[in-house]
Write an enzyme that holds these catalytic residues in place. Structure first.
Site, PDB file in Angstrom:
ATOM      1  N   SER A  14       0.845  -1.192   0.000  1.00  0.00           N
ATOM      2  CA  SER A  14       0.000   0.000   0.000  1.00  0.00           C
ATOM      3  C   SER A  14       0.879   1.240   0.000  1.00  0.00           C
ATOM      4  CB  SER A  14      -0.904   0.027   1.245  1.00  0.00           C
ATOM      5  OG  SER A  14      -1.573   1.272   1.370  1.00  0.00           O
TER       6      SER A  14
ATOM      7  N   TYR B  56      -1.673   0.820  10.673  1.00  0.00           N
ATOM      8  CA  TYR B  56      -1.823   0.113   9.393  1.00  0.00           C
ATOM      9  C   TYR B  56      -0.638   0.404   8.487  1.00  0.00           C
ATOM     10  CZ  TYR B  56      -3.602  -0.844   4.676  1.00  0.00           C
ATOM     11  OH  TYR B  56      -3.753  -1.294   3.385  1.00  0.00           O
TER      12      TYR B  56
END
Length: 251
Positions: A144, A157
């Site tokens: 990501s 995250y």
């Protein structure tokens, strides 16, 4: 084995209900993939996903797999590879977490890290060994852009994805020359059920666009893929923004 164009004919999706994983499976089935394994926690959603892919003409199997149980990974994944060669492994599992809650509940933060990072490390190494043994294959890791520079709004995250990204790059280097290809995919904000209700970031994309980028990356034997491609330049700039300025940027 992959066809003459480099398209996988067999696929293992770790995270069998992932919207990106299923979009990729649909795209590859349309390009002649015929055997698909969906690995995930047993659920109606997993079975429904398999049933949908079967209507597209693929031979689809489901297998119980839990990222949080690495002690079982070698046995579970070994049984899949024992059934025949796998051309591509797509590591698509992960959780976004709830930043505010996870900061207040350390064990919840640990669960995010264990799912996104340590579970992925375990599964990737098991699959890497199996692919080396068969002499070919690709591991595609969904990273990501959040891992490029952790923001205040999602640093738990983001840090887990940063660890995964670094691990996957190192794995790719370790496997170079073995016949096993590792590709790291760095999407931005993807419109999925997991992100529903969140403020949409610029350059948002879709599972289908990520799937297209994965297929193209496989054909090119890419090592890193950004989705959309413009994020490569955006993140290059953000990495060099002074920290006091970076802190004031909107989440």
């Amino acid at each position: 084995m992959k066809d003459a164009f480099g398209t996988p004919q067999s696929l293992l999706v770790l995270g069998g209900t992932s919207e990106i994983g299923l979009a990729t499976a649909r795209r590859l089935i349309a390009r002649r993939a015929r055997t698909v394994w969906l690995a995930g926690r047993p659920s109606r959603a997993l079975e429904n996903a398999a049933a949908e892919l079967r209507t597209l003409g693929a031979d689809v199997h489901t297998v119980a797999f839990d990222a949080l149980d690495p002690t079982a990974h070698e046995q579970v994944l070994g049984k899949i590879f024992a059934e025949g060669d796998i051309d591509m492994v797509l590591l698509a599992f992960g959780v976004l977490g709830d930043q505010a809650n996870d900061e207040a509940e350390p064990l919840a933060a640990v669960r995010v890290a264990q799912t996104n990072y340590t579970g992925a490390v375990s599964a990737s190494l098991v699959c890497a060994g199996a692919l080396q043994a068969q002499g070919h294959g690709s591991i595609v890791v969904l990273s990501s852009v959040a891992g490029e520079r952790a923001r205040r709004a999602n640093f738990i995250y983001g840090s887990s994805k940063a660890g995964l990204d670094a691990f996957a790059q190192g794995l790719g280097d370790a496997l170079h020359g073995t016949g096993v290809h590792v590709m790291v995919v760095r999407p931005g904000f993807v419109r999925t059920k997991m992100t529903a209700g969140l403020a949409e970031a610029p350059l948002a994309t879709t599972p289908e666009a990520v799937a297209t980028a994965i297929e193209q990356g496989l054909r090119r034997r890419s090592e890193t893929v950004w989705v959309p491609g413009a994020l490569r330049f955006v993140m290059s700039a953000l990495r060099h923004v002074p920290r006091p300025v970076f802190r004031r940027l909107p989440d």
